[in-house]
Write an enzyme that holds these catalytic residues in place. Sequence first.
Site, PDB file in Angstrom:
ATOM      1  N   GLY A 195      -2.263   2.869   7.479  1.00 40.19           N
ATOM      2  CA  GLY A 195      -0.858   2.454   7.770  1.00 40.19           C
ATOM      3  C   GLY A 195      -0.050   2.636   6.632  1.00 40.19           C
ATOM      4  N   PRO A 197       2.345   1.929   3.609  1.00 45.75           N
ATOM      5  CA  PRO A 197       2.063   0.924   2.438  1.00 45.75           C
ATOM      6  C   PRO A 197       2.993  -0.430   2.824  1.00 45.75           C
ATOM      7  CG  PRO A 197       3.054   2.877   1.480  1.00 45.75           C
ATOM      8  CD  PRO A 197       3.040   3.093   3.139  1.00 45.75           C
ATOM      9  N   GLY A 198       2.300  -1.443   2.431  1.00 48.87           N
ATOM     10  CA  GLY A 198       3.017  -2.654   2.659  1.00 48.87           C
ATOM     11  C   GLY A 198       3.081  -3.161   4.117  1.00 48.87           C
ATOM     12  N   GLY A 200       0.332  -4.764   4.966  1.00 46.86           N
ATOM     13  CA  GLY A 200      -0.425  -5.924   5.175  1.00 46.86           C
ATOM     14  C   GLY A 200      -1.953  -5.721   5.223  1.00 46.86           C
ATOM     15  N   LYS A 201      -2.315  -4.331   4.785  1.00 49.98           N
ATOM     16  CA  LYS A 201      -3.783  -3.905   4.889  1.00 49.98           C
ATOM     17  C   LYS A 201      -4.527  -4.958   3.964  1.00 49.98           C
ATOM     18  CE  LYS A 201      -2.603   0.186   4.126  1.00 49.98           C
ATOM     19  NZ  LYS A 201      -1.200   0.092   4.043  1.00 49.98           N
ATOM     20  N   THR A 202      -3.992  -4.999   2.693  1.00 45.43           N
ATOM     21  CA  THR A 202      -4.766  -5.823   2.030  1.00 45.43           C
ATOM     22  C   THR A 202      -4.807  -7.338   2.324  1.00 45.43           C
ATOM     23  OG1 THR A 202      -3.927  -4.312   0.296  1.00 45.43           O
ATOM     24  CG2 THR A 202      -4.984  -6.542  -0.678  1.00 45.43           C
ATOM     25  N   HIS A 418      15.883  10.274  22.254  1.00 44.12           N
ATOM     26  CA  HIS A 418      14.854  11.308  21.913  1.00 44.12           C
ATOM     27  C   HIS A 418      13.509  10.924  22.592  1.00 44.12           C
ATOM     28  CE1 HIS A 418      12.991  14.815  20.108  1.00 44.12           C
ATOM     29  NE2 HIS A 418      12.014  14.060  20.065  1.00 44.12           N
ATOM     30  N   GLU A 419      12.915   9.700  22.410  1.00 43.22           N
ATOM     31  CA  GLU A 419      11.657   9.426  22.874  1.00 43.22           C
ATOM     32  C   GLU A 419      11.688   8.894  24.219  1.00 43.22           C
ATOM     33  OE1 GLU A 419       8.847   9.714  21.237  1.00 43.22           O
ATOM     34  OE2 GLU A 419       9.944  10.364  19.439  1.00 43.22           O
ATOM     35  N   ASP A 494       8.525  19.350  17.731  1.00 43.80           N
ATOM     36  CA  ASP A 494       8.354  19.366  19.092  1.00 43.80           C
ATOM     37  C   ASP A 494       8.554  20.962  19.424  1.00 43.80           C
ATOM     38  OD1 ASP A 494       8.202  16.661  19.361  1.00 43.80           O
ATOM     39  OD2 ASP A 494      10.132  16.627  20.035  1.00 43.80           O
TER      40      ASP A 494
HETATM   41  P1  ADP Z   1      -0.930  -3.007   2.091  1.00 45.10           P
HETATM   42  O1  ADP Z   1      -2.268  -3.440   1.525  1.00 45.10           O
HETATM   43  O2  ADP Z   1      -0.818  -2.645   3.392  1.00 45.10           O
HETATM   44  O3  ADP Z   1       0.154  -2.063   1.236  1.00 45.10           O
HETATM   45  P2  ADP Z   1      -0.149  -5.698   1.231  1.00 45.10           P
HETATM   46  O4  ADP Z   1      -1.360  -6.367   2.158  1.00 45.10           O
HETATM   47  O5  ADP Z   1      -0.585  -5.574   0.097  1.00 45.10           O
HETATM   48  O6  ADP Z   1       0.082  -4.305   2.118  1.00 45.10           O
HETATM   49  O7  ADP Z   1       1.254  -6.194   1.612  1.00 45.10           O
HETATM   50  C1  ADP Z   1       1.793  -6.832   0.361  1.00 45.10           C
HETATM   51  C2  ADP Z   1       2.572  -8.155   0.817  1.00 45.10           C
HETATM   52  O8  ADP Z   1       3.495  -8.230   1.671  1.00 45.10           O
HETATM   53  C3  ADP Z   1       1.632  -9.103   1.163  1.00 45.10           C
HETATM   54  O9  ADP Z   1       1.169  -9.933   0.194  1.00 45.10           O
HETATM   55  C4  ADP Z   1       2.556 -10.168   1.932  1.00 45.10           C
HETATM   56  O10 ADP Z   1       3.290 -11.033   1.382  1.00 45.10           O
HETATM   57  C5  ADP Z   1       3.452  -9.191   2.794  1.00 45.10           C
HETATM   58  N1  ADP Z   1       3.194  -8.768   4.006  1.00 45.10           N
HETATM   59  C6  ADP Z   1       2.870  -7.520   4.126  1.00 45.10           C
HETATM   60  N2  ADP Z   1       2.647  -7.326   5.647  1.00 45.10           N
HETATM   61  C7  ADP Z   1       2.529  -8.741   6.151  1.00 45.10           C
HETATM   62  C8  ADP Z   1       2.769  -9.156   7.561  1.00 45.10           C
HETATM   63  N3  ADP Z   1       2.216  -8.497   8.401  1.00 45.10           N
HETATM   64  N4  ADP Z   1       2.715 -10.363   7.384  1.00 45.10           N
HETATM   65  C9  ADP Z   1       3.058 -11.246   6.534  1.00 45.10           C
HETATM   66  N5  ADP Z   1       3.322 -10.850   5.120  1.00 45.10           N
HETATM   67  C10 ADP Z   1       3.261  -9.499   5.090  1.00 45.10           C
HETATM   68 ZN    ZN Z   2      10.145  14.358  19.936  1.00 43.37          ZN
END
Ligand code: ADP
Ligand code: ZN
Length: 594
Positions: A195, A197-198, A200-202, A418-419, A494
Site C-alpha cells: 500500500g 507509504p505511511g 501503517g504497514k510497519t 466518474h466512478e 479507461d
Molecule cells: P508504512 O510502513 O506503511 O510506510 P508506518 O507504519 O511507518 O507506515 O506509519 C508511520 C506512522 O504513521 C506510524 O508510526 C503511525 O504513527 C502513523 N500511522 C500510519 N498509519 C496509521 C494507522 N492506520 N493508524 C494509526 N496511525 C497510523
Molecule cells: Zn475510470
Amino acid sequence: MKYFYKNLSIWLVIGLVGILLLNVFKQQPDSTIHVSYTDFLKQVQRGVIPDIRIQGNTITWTNSNGETFKSVSPENPAAIDPLLKSGINIEVRETTKPHWFLQTFLSWVPFLLIIVLWFFFTQQSGDKGGGGKAMAFGKSRARLIDDQESKVKFKDIAGVDEAKDELVEVVDFLKDPSRFTEAGARIPKGVLLYGEPGTGKTLLAKAIAGEAGVPFFSISGSNFVEMYVGIGASRVRDLFKEGKKKAPCIIFIDEIDAVGRHRSSGGGGGNDEREQTLNQLLVEMDGFEGNEGVIIIAATNRQDILDPALLRPGRFDRQVMVPLPDVGGREQILKVHAQKIQVSDDVNWKIIAKGTPGFSGAELANMVNEAALLVARKKDGSKVTMDILEKAKDKVMMGAERRSLIITDKEKKITACHEAGHALVAWMLPGADPVHKVTIIPRGKALGLTMQLPEEDKLSHSKSYLFNNLCILLGGRVAEETVFADVTTGAGNDIDRVSDLARKMVCEWGMSEEIGTITFKAASPAPGYPGPIVSEATAVKIDDAVKSLIASAYSTSKKTIMDKRKILDAMTQALLDHETISHEDIKKIVMDNS
Ligand code: ADP
Ligand code: ZN
C-alpha cells in the site's frame, strides 16, 4: 555519510595497490647488458673500458657504441685495487635508497589497510544501531525489538480493519504454534503488506509482534543491497539463523522491492548483488517450515514490480493490501493520535477527516503532532483547537511529497461522478459482473476505482459480456461529460483499455460483422493490432469496425446514464460523503431512487 567512507576506503585501497605496482615495475631491468665480474676485469685489462661508475656493488659503463653494460663486484673493498691500478676513470656514486617517506609509507601499507577496513566496517555496523560491532562482516544488521519494546497493539492502528482481520490469524499462530501444527493447518510463512507509504504497514507488523508477545526483527530491503557482492546474501542467511534461534518471532523486511524487484526488469543495470540477495531470500524461505514459528512480514508500496517468484506459494503467498484510509478511517486515526495531546472541546474530528482526503495515516499523525507543537510554542497552556488543526493541515499539505495525491474539492467531485458512472453502467447492464465496491480513495496512479467481482471464474467471454465491459469503461467519461459538460484527463486509462479491448474483439476474436471471423493476429506488432500482412484497405476497414464498436458502446453507456441520472447523482453524493460504498450501499441507492 556511509557512502563517503565507502568510497574513500575504496580509493585508498586502489591508490595503495597502484603505488606498490609502480614500485615493482621500477625495479624491472632496462636494456643494460649484464657482464660477469671476470669478463669485466678482462676488459679493463685489455683497456677497452674508458671509465666506469660505481654505485654500491654495481659497476656500469658505456662503450664507444653507446651501449650500457653492468657488472656486480664482490663486497670486498680490495676488489677496487685492480681497477685503480689499470688507471681507468672511476666515478663512485652515493648509493640511493628509496625516499625515506616512500619507504616508511610502504612498510606501513599493511597496517593502513587494516585500519581502513576496520574503520569501514565499524562505520557500517554502527550506523543502524547495530551496536557498533567491529568486523561484523555481513552480519544481518537487523534491529531486534523484543516484546517489551514492541508495545504497539492493534487498537493503535485505525482505519485498516480489513487488513487487521486478515492478520489476526497470524497472531493466533504465533501465540500458540503447536495448536496449529497439531491440527495440521498450513501456516503462512510470509505475509506481504502493500500500500501507499505511511498507511501503517510497519505499524501493523509491529502490532502483530506486540499482540502475540514475540520478538520483532526489522530490517530494510535497502540494507541488503550493499556494494560488495555476497554481503547481502550473507546478511539474509544470518537474519534467518537469528530468527530461528528466537522463534516464535517476526522478521519484518521493509521496502522489499529494493531486493525483490523483478529480476529481468533492470532498474539499476544488472545488479548481480541484488539478484544474489533475492535468490538467497528465496532459498531461505523455501528452506524452513512454517511451523518453526518464524513469520516473515514484508512491506512495499510497489507490489507491481516484485519478482513473481517471491509471491509463489510457500513464500509471500499471503498478500494484504493496506489502503489509504477513507473518511471514517481518517476520523479514527485522528482520534488515536489525539489521545496523546490536549484537545479543546470544539474540535470535531469528523469535519477534519472530511477535509483531508488522500491523507495517509502518517500524514494525519504528523498533522496532530504539528498542531501540538503549534500550541506548545504559545506557552500559555492552551489546547488544540479547530483553527490550529487547520493550520497544521496546511503545513502538512505543503510538506507533502505526494502533492498530487492531496485532492481538491473539485477533483473529488469529478472523481466521484466518474466512478459513479462506471458503477451505474455496470449495475444496470444485464450480465455484467456485480459491482463489489466503489471508492474515490486514490490508489497508485488511479484517483478512484470501481471494483467488480465476477460471479464465477470465466474461461471465455461472450461478445455481449465484452461489449458490456466497453460500456462500463466508457461510463466514467460519459458521466463526467453529462454532469459537467466537460471532460478531464482522468479517463485516459479507461480510454486506452477501451481501444485495446475493441481492437482485440475485432482483430483477434472475430467479433465484428463487417470484418467477419478472421484473425489478424499473426505478425502483428502488438496484440490486437494488424501486422504488415494486412492490406491498406483492410486496415481501414478494421479501424472503421473498431470505431463503430466503440461508438455503439458509447451510446449504450450514454443512454443508461441519461435514463438513470437520479441514481448517478445519489451515488456521486454517497461517494463524496463516505468515499467508499459497498454493493449493499449501491443496492439501497438504486432502490431509493428508481
Ligand atoms: P508504512 O510502513 O506503511 O510506510 P508506518 O507504519 O511507518 O507506515 O506509519 C508511520 C506512522 O504513521 C506510524 O508510526 C503511525 O504513527 C502513523 N500511522 C500510519 N498509519 C496509521 C494507522 N492506520 N493508524 C494509526 N496511525 C497510523
Ligand atoms: Zn475510470
